[in-house]
Design an enzyme around this catalytic site. Structure first.
Site, PDB file in Angstrom:
ATOM      1  N   TYR A   2       7.740  30.596 -18.921  1.00 45.20           N
ATOM      2  CA  TYR A   2       6.654  31.381 -18.250  1.00 45.20           C
ATOM      3  C   TYR A   2       6.103  32.615 -18.877  1.00 45.20           C
ATOM      4  O   TYR A   2       5.143  32.861 -18.983  1.00 45.20           O
ATOM      5  CB  TYR A   2       7.014  31.299 -16.627  1.00 45.20           C
ATOM      6  CG  TYR A   2       5.939  32.065 -15.889  1.00 45.20           C
ATOM      7  CD1 TYR A   2       4.737  31.466 -15.575  1.00 45.20           C
ATOM      8  CD2 TYR A   2       6.197  33.316 -15.359  1.00 45.20           C
ATOM      9  CE1 TYR A   2       3.901  32.084 -14.791  1.00 45.20           C
ATOM     10  CE2 TYR A   2       5.390  33.894 -14.607  1.00 45.20           C
ATOM     11  CZ  TYR A   2       4.132  33.547 -14.136  1.00 45.20           C
ATOM     12  OH  TYR A   2       3.256  34.184 -13.451  1.00 45.20           O
ATOM     13  N   VAL A   8      -8.507  22.743 -15.964  1.00 39.49           N
ATOM     14  CA  VAL A   8      -9.224  23.689 -17.108  1.00 39.49           C
ATOM     15  C   VAL A   8      -8.296  23.759 -18.586  1.00 39.49           C
ATOM     16  O   VAL A   8      -8.465  24.639 -19.156  1.00 39.49           O
ATOM     17  CB  VAL A   8      -9.017  25.033 -16.542  1.00 39.49           C
ATOM     18  CG1 VAL A   8     -10.113  25.220 -15.532  1.00 39.49           C
ATOM     19  CG2 VAL A   8      -7.584  25.693 -15.833  1.00 39.49           C
ATOM     20  N   ASP A  60     -11.405  24.598  -9.847  1.00 36.34           N
ATOM     21  CA  ASP A  60     -10.249  24.211  -9.692  1.00 36.34           C
ATOM     22  C   ASP A  60      -9.955  22.427  -9.743  1.00 36.34           C
ATOM     23  O   ASP A  60     -10.860  21.873  -9.662  1.00 36.34           O
ATOM     24  CB  ASP A  60      -9.848  24.779  -8.301  1.00 36.34           C
ATOM     25  CG  ASP A  60      -8.429  24.973  -8.054  1.00 36.34           C
ATOM     26  OD1 ASP A  60      -7.611  23.944  -8.144  1.00 36.34           O
ATOM     27  OD2 ASP A  60      -8.003  26.157  -7.702  1.00 36.34           O
ATOM     28  N   THR A 118       1.969  34.337  -2.045  1.00 30.69           N
ATOM     29  CA  THR A 118       1.223  32.972  -2.181  1.00 30.69           C
ATOM     30  C   THR A 118       2.058  31.814  -2.093  1.00 30.69           C
ATOM     31  O   THR A 118       3.492  31.970  -2.262  1.00 30.69           O
ATOM     32  CB  THR A 118       0.256  33.078  -3.339  1.00 30.69           C
ATOM     33  OG1 THR A 118       1.081  32.913  -4.555  1.00 30.69           O
ATOM     34  CG2 THR A 118      -0.570  34.094  -3.414  1.00 30.69           C
TER      35      THR A 118
END
Length: 258
Positions: free
Chosen positions: A159, A68, A41, A194
């Site tokens: 997205y 990443v 991360d 989240t």
């Protein structure tokens, strides 16, 4: 009574985007199932704290800082995981982000950035892991897709497009590498409780899209919990899913079935 071995017992495992949210839930769950977890991360403090938490609980974990979407960073992270735990034989490609904006207001830069974070990252991580995985005799890969791969939402064209690509990426990897004992599947959550999911709801609402509590309740009953996504990923990575390959597992309480 003989204690049941963990479903990922002893496996070298990478979780990208593993410092927070569903990725962190997965790292904890996988470690609890015996995995030796490399958390990859950009969030250094959260990633290091999570790895320390897992170790303090008797598990095995390291943290490797990486963007990443960058090849050198990915290869360095995979090298660190391999050095610590051996060639990864389980990979959870979870890292990702979102752009919520009316399509005609989106920019080239936003397109490039989101494709890099959501799609290029999976390409780079998978390509970096596969040689060692194949040499070790095979393994399993899970990519985080979304209901947005098949259920379009206003203000989420970029997205939705990235998640459609992830959907097909997982399937194609499964097809190409099944003869080398590698499985690849996608887990496809609905709206998740989240920071990422709450931000998505807030942004959609700001653009006039009905993402109210009532609308989400009608579509999927409630917000999905991070642990529920992690459990689905665990199943797909484990030998319990030994004949599941190229599949899309929706974790959406029938959102996409209505």
């Amino acid at each position: 009574m003989v204690e049941r071995p963990g479903r990922l017992d002893g496996r070298s495992t990478i979780v990208s985007g593993g410092a927070d949210g569903c990725g962190a839930a997965a790292a904890r769950l996988f470690a609890g199932e015996g995995a030796r977890v490399a958390i990859v991360d950009r969030q250094v403090s959260k990633g290091e704290a999570l790895a320390a938490e897992i170790r303090a609980g008797g598990g095995e974990a390291i943290f490797a800082e990486a963007d990443v979407s960058k090849r050198d960073a990915v290869e360095a992270a995979v090298a660190a995981a391999t050095s610590a735990f051996g060639p990864p034989t389980a990979l959870f490609n979870h890292a990702g982000s979102i752009v919520v904006k009316p399509f005609l207001e989106t920019t080239d830069e936003e397109y490039d950035w989101l494709m890099d974070v959501n799609v290029r990252s999976m390409f780079l991580m998978t390509r970096a892991v596969l040689p060692g995985m194949i040499e070790a005799g095979g393994g399993s890969i899970v990519c985080t897709s979304s209901i947005s791969a098949v259920a379009a939402t206003p203000a989420e064209v970029l997205y939705d497009t990235t998640k459609g690509a992830v959907h097909m990426f997982a399937r194609a990897i499964g097809v190409e590498f099944r003869d080398r004992n590698v499985r690849c599947n996608a887990v496809c959550p609905g709206f998740i409780a989240t920071a990422h999911g709450n931000r998505e709801v807030e942004l959609l609402s700001g653009f006039g899209v009905d993402a109210s509590e009532a609308a989400i309740r009608a579509a999927q009953g409630r917000m999905c919990r991070p642990e529920e996504v992690a459990s689905a990923a665990l199943f797909l990575l484990s030998d319990e899913a030994s004949f599941v390959n190229g599949a899309h597992l929706f974790v959406d309480n029938a959102f996409t079935a209505i």
